[in-house]
Design a protein around this motif. Structure first.
Motif, PDB file in Angstrom:
ATOM      1  N   GLU A 277      -1.139  27.832 -48.746  1.00 51.25           N
ATOM      2  CA  GLU A 277      -2.112  28.924 -48.835  1.00 51.25           C
ATOM      3  C   GLU A 277      -3.489  28.404 -49.216  1.00 51.25           C
ATOM      4  OE1 GLU A 277      -3.038  33.164 -51.068  1.00 51.25           O
ATOM      5  OE2 GLU A 277      -0.941  32.544 -50.802  1.00 51.25           O
ATOM      6  N   ASN A 278      -3.517  27.373 -50.035  1.00 52.02           N
ATOM      7  CA  ASN A 278      -4.803  26.770 -50.395  1.00 52.02           C
ATOM      8  C   ASN A 278      -5.466  26.156 -49.167  1.00 52.02           C
ATOM      9  OD1 ASN A 278      -6.950  25.966 -51.957  1.00 52.02           O
ATOM     10  ND2 ASN A 278      -5.863  24.333 -53.009  1.00 52.02           N
ATOM     11  N   ILE A 279      -4.674  25.524 -48.310  1.00 48.16           N
ATOM     12  CA  ILE A 279      -5.207  25.002 -47.047  1.00 48.16           C
ATOM     13  C   ILE A 279      -5.792  26.148 -46.225  1.00 48.16           C
ATOM     14  CG2 ILE A 279      -4.470  24.086 -44.790  1.00 48.16           C
ATOM     15  CD1 ILE A 279      -2.608  22.196 -46.322  1.00 48.16           C
ATOM     16  N   ASP A 280      -5.053  27.248 -46.141  1.00 51.82           N
ATOM     17  CA  ASP A 280      -5.526  28.406 -45.391  1.00 51.82           C
ATOM     18  C   ASP A 280      -6.863  28.906 -45.933  1.00 51.82           C
ATOM     19  OD1 ASP A 280      -4.505  30.690 -43.396  1.00 51.82           O
ATOM     20  OD2 ASP A 280      -5.462  31.639 -45.121  1.00 51.82           O
ATOM     21  N   THR A 281      -6.996  28.907 -47.241  1.00 54.67           N
ATOM     22  CA  THR A 281      -8.244  29.344 -47.868  1.00 54.67           C
ATOM     23  C   THR A 281      -9.411  28.460 -47.443  1.00 54.67           C
ATOM     24  OG1 THR A 281      -7.070  30.249 -49.778  1.00 54.67           O
ATOM     25  CG2 THR A 281      -9.413  29.728 -50.081  1.00 54.67           C
ATOM     26  N   GLN A 282      -9.188  27.154 -47.411  1.00 52.57           N
ATOM     27  CA  GLN A 282     -10.256  26.221 -47.015  1.00 52.57           C
ATOM     28  C   GLN A 282     -10.628  26.415 -45.550  1.00 52.57           C
ATOM     29  OE1 GLN A 282     -11.434  25.029 -49.720  1.00 52.57           O
ATOM     30  NE2 GLN A 282      -9.551  25.765 -50.722  1.00 52.57           N
ATOM     31  N   ILE A 283      -9.645  26.687 -44.723  1.00 58.08           N
ATOM     32  CA  ILE A 283      -9.920  26.970 -43.307  1.00 58.08           C
ATOM     33  C   ILE A 283     -10.802  28.208 -43.192  1.00 58.08           C
ATOM     34  CG2 ILE A 283      -8.876  27.690 -41.116  1.00 58.08           C
ATOM     35  CD1 ILE A 283      -6.437  25.944 -41.911  1.00 58.08           C
ATOM     36  N   GLY A 284     -10.492  29.227 -43.999  1.00 58.55           N
ATOM     37  CA  GLY A 284     -11.298  30.446 -43.984  1.00 58.55           C
ATOM     38  C   GLY A 284     -12.748  30.190 -44.364  1.00 58.55           C
ATOM     39  N   ARG A 285     -12.965  29.330 -45.340  1.00 59.13           N
ATOM     40  CA  ARG A 285     -14.334  29.003 -45.763  1.00 59.13           C
ATOM     41  C   ARG A 285     -15.102  28.325 -44.630  1.00 59.13           C
ATOM     42  NH1 ARG A 285     -14.062  25.190 -50.531  1.00 59.13           N
ATOM     43  NH2 ARG A 285     -16.222  25.776 -50.917  1.00 59.13           N
ATOM     44  N   VAL A 286     -14.426  27.413 -43.928  1.00 60.66           N
ATOM     45  CA  VAL A 286     -15.088  26.692 -42.825  1.00 60.66           C
ATOM     46  C   VAL A 286     -15.357  27.628 -41.651  1.00 60.66           C
ATOM     47  CG1 VAL A 286     -14.781  24.854 -41.122  1.00 60.66           C
ATOM     48  CG2 VAL A 286     -14.234  24.438 -43.525  1.00 60.66           C
TER      49      VAL A 286
END
Length: 515
Positions: A277-286
């Motif tokens: 989920e943390n990876i998903d969050t970073q993808i959302g920021r990008v």
């Protein structure tokens, strides 16, 4: 006259150069996102029952194409990510890599291959190339060719020690492009160090999934109602040795070790989900940054992983097996011309990425690439690009495991532990997608998984009704092993006169005896 010719030549050169710049500027950007150790079945797009919250990955799927048949081909090393990442970068098949046993000596891999890998090819095409990813277990000669490189292994539970670090590097790079008004299209290799173990999630995400960073090897972690459920193909142990004694991933992962009890596995999946989920969050920021910069609509985005992972499935923990949860990878592509919410079988390998991205960008793929462009699949013109898929794992005892898949049928063979373990599995994935075997029918197992298999959901290799299919798949496997220059042969195959690496010479033309 000479002056006029010279002026004409200069003007012509300038026109050619401006045309080249214009062509490069009109090409799509590429954002290639790579997770480290992620089974497709962790994600809702492949497993609707998954409790993993991944809204940004779900968004990519809703706005692009999901592949149901994406595979990593395999490994000759316990560090499965190393050959996988070489294949991604180079487009070479597994036995034709510069690190494959005997490949260079046999002339199966060209010299200077790094000059025809993703960063080199896109650099030459006028792209600005940037990379952030973990350090090690990769293709260093290619990695260092990215114009901007920000690599570090980040598997901690804080912004500085975890996935947010990789996200920040991409955001910094995009902000720099904005400030310098960079006009070149970009190729960003956005890699993560998670959810590979140790799966130290952030405190809030660990709590969300009821997980703890367990450190007591003598006892299981506490059960918690928030923890993800056991997978449908969970087993307390694999029914026979998988062929790699004392493999780190199976016996030394902190928080798991050799335990396969319900509490340990559910806790570890919770840790996996916290990191994912943390990876998903970073993808959302990008994605938000690309949208802000007006770059999102002209960007091809690929989301995938270097391979899958077991974590309790079939009683295994690591990535050194050929079950679908580990041989398959998640794979999503979003970009110009790709129908939103589409889905395809594909039958692609990760090694097809280079050829495909070149095709989408209007760049000639290097001759050294053995991948097949799946652009026709992305455009909805084809369902698959190949009919047969081959898989290997022989990082442990030799010859190891082999797999072949065609249509709904899949064969897996084990020739390990110095010939003491020789097993064959045959699955119809349409009827048995979780590759359930007789051990999954045990009442003690079904009580834990809440899954009651039907009588046909077993290994069909010993069923006389499927003898012809077994024979067909055995022949198909041998043909693929020959075609791909697999240097080993299994116990019931002709040895083809091969002298396999680290093996004594075998008699030519003889079939090895069965045990």
């Amino acid at each position: 006259m000479k002056i006029r010719l010279l002026v004409g030549a200069v003007i012509g050169s300038l026109f050619w150069l401006s045309a080249e710049v214009a062509t490069a500027a009109e090409r799509p950007n590429v954002l290639f996102i790579l997770a480290d150790d992620q089974s497709p079945f962790d994600l809702k797009i492949y497993n609707p029952k998954s409790s993993l919250n991944s809204p940004n990955i779900d968004r990519l799927a809703a706005e692009g194409m999901v592949f149901d048949g994406a595979y990593h081909m395999g490994s000759f090393s316990g560090a499965v990510c190393t050959p996988s990442r070489h294949m991604i970068m180079s487009g070479r098949t597994v036995w034709h890599l510069p690190i494959a046993p005997g490949a260079v000596q046999k002339g199966l891999c060209p010299a200077g291959l790094e000059q025809n890998t993703i960063p080199a090819v896109f650099n030459r095409a006028g792209y600005a190339t940037m990379r952030t990813c973990k350090q090690g277990n990769s293709y260093e000669a290619a990695n260092k060719l990215f114009t901007v490189r920000r690599d570090a292994t980040k598997r901690g539970g804080t912004p500085e020690t975890g996935s947010a670090w990789h996200g920040e590097r991409v955001l910094e790079y995009l902000e720099e492009r904005k400030s310098t008004r960079e006009q070149k299209p970009f190729f960003i290799y956005f890699g993560f160090s998670h959810p590979h173990d140790e799966r130290d999630g952030t405190p809030e995400l660990l709590a969300k999934y009821g997980a703890v960073n367990h450190t007591d090897q003598k006892s299981p972690p506490p059960l918690n109602d928030k923890q993800p459920a056991l997978p449908p193909n969970y087993l307390p142990e694999h029914p026979f040795p998988h062929g790699h004694p004392r493999l780190r991933d199976e016996v030394q992962v902190s928080g798991v070790w050799e335990r396969r009890d319900e509490a340990t596995i559910r806790n570890e999946i919770g840790r996996e989900f916290a990191c994912s989920e943390n990876i998903d969050t970073q993808i959302g920021r990008v994605l938000a940054k690309l949208e802000e910069l007006g770059e999102l609509q002209n960007t091809i985005i690929v989301y995938t992983a270097d391979h899958g992972i077991a974590i309790g499935r079939h009683g295994l923990q690591g990535k050194q097996n050929l079950y679908e949860h580990t041989w398959r990878v998640p794979f999503i592509v979003k970009g110009p011309g790709i129908k939103a919410g589409s889905r395809a079988q594909g039958n692609i390998y990760l090694l097809d990425v280079l050829a495909t991205l070149c095709d989408l960008a209007g760049i000639e793929a290097p001759a050294s690439s053995e991948g097949i462009s799946f652009k026709p699949v992305l455009e909805g013109r084809q369902a698959v690009i190949r009919d047969v898929l081959y898989g290997v794992y022989n990082g442990g005892t030799k010859p190891g495991m082999r797999s072949v898949k065609k249509g709904d049928w899949k064969l897996v063979k084990y020739d390990v532990m110095d010939g003491s373990v020789r097993e064959t599995q045959l699955f119809n994935l349409a009827e048995n997608p979780s590759e359930l075997i007789k051990e999954h029918h045990d009442p003690g197992v079904t009580a834990l998984t809440k899954v009651t298999p039907n009588t046909e959901q077993v290994n069909l290799a010993g069923d006389p009704k499927h003898a012809e299919k077994l024979k067909e798949m055995e022949a198909l496997l041998l043909a693929e092993m020959r075609r791909l220059n697999d240097p080993w042969r299994l116990w019931n195959q002709p040895d083809d006169g091969l002298i396999s690496p680290a093996q004594p010479p075998a008699g030519k033309g003889k079939a090895r005896s069965k045990k």
